[in-house]
Write a protein that holds these residues in place. Structure first.
Motif, short mmCIF file in Angstrom:
data_model
loop_
_atom_site.label_atom_id
_atom_site.label_comp_id
_atom_site.label_asym_id
_atom_site.label_seq_id
_atom_site.Cartn_x
_atom_site.Cartn_y
_atom_site.Cartn_z
N VAL A 195 0.88 -1.16 -0.07
CA VAL A 195 0.01 -0.05 -0.21
C VAL A 195 0.92 1.08 0.12
CG1 VAL A 195 -1.60 1.30 1.35
CG2 VAL A 195 -2.07 -0.90 1.04
N LEU A 234 -4.98 2.70 4.15
CA LEU A 234 -5.43 1.30 4.61
C LEU A 234 -6.10 1.39 6.19
CD1 LEU A 234 -4.37 -1.79 4.72
CD2 LEU A 234 -2.58 -1.19 5.90
N ARG A 284 -10.72 2.46 0.10
CA ARG A 284 -9.22 2.36 0.73
C ARG A 284 -9.03 0.91 0.84
NH1 ARG A 284 -10.38 4.86 6.37
NH2 ARG A 284 -8.26 4.11 6.77
N TRP A 285 -7.82 0.32 0.95
CA TRP A 285 -7.51 -0.92 1.30
C TRP A 285 -7.78 -1.46 2.54
CZ3 TRP A 285 -3.59 -3.82 -1.61
CH2 TRP A 285 -3.17 -3.26 -2.80
#
Length: 129
Positions: free
Chosen positions: A70, A82, A124-125
């Motif tokens: 990321v 993240l 977002r991750w």
């Protein structure tokens, strides 16, 4: 992802150390490079890649690998891109997905999205442990 994997391959694997976050160094060993390549291929297979499950013993670097990826793909800080969710037996669907909650007006409810719903909306991750 392909550019990221190419960048990793061009790095001197034996002597490289790259910051994964502000607290720890990430050493690009041969195994780490292989895992990054496999993760990159899995992410690049489709415009909307499926969820990916990383499995291994505790402390083997699964979370660090995701944080590094990321960080490598986004110029902003990892914390902005993240979401790390530590799921345990007390985690419920309301925490992850959301729920309707009461307002100041009797009989009126509003939707309050959970952490996972907000992360998906923001692109977002998500790292679930």
């Amino acid at each position: 992802i392909g550019e990221c994997v190419t960048l990793f391959r061009q790095t001197n694997v034996e002597n490289s150390r790259t910051r994964a976050d502000n607290s720890a160094e990430f050493v690009l060993t041969t195994t780490t490079m292989r895992n990054l390549t496999l993760l990159g291929v899995a992410l690049a297979t489709d415009p909307f890649p499926p969820p990916i499950l990383l499995s291994g013993p505790a402390g083997s670097g699964k979370s660090s690998l995701v944080r590094f990826l990321v960080h490598s793909l986004h110029s902003s800080s990892v914390t902005n891109q993240l979401l790390e969710l530590h799921v345990d037996d007390e985690t419920d669907s309301k925490t992850l997905i959301g729920s309707y909650t009461t307002t100041d007006i009797p009989g009126e409810f509003t939707w309050q999205p959970g952490a996972l719903t907000r992360a998906v909306r923001e692109g977002r991750w998500v790292l679930m442990e």
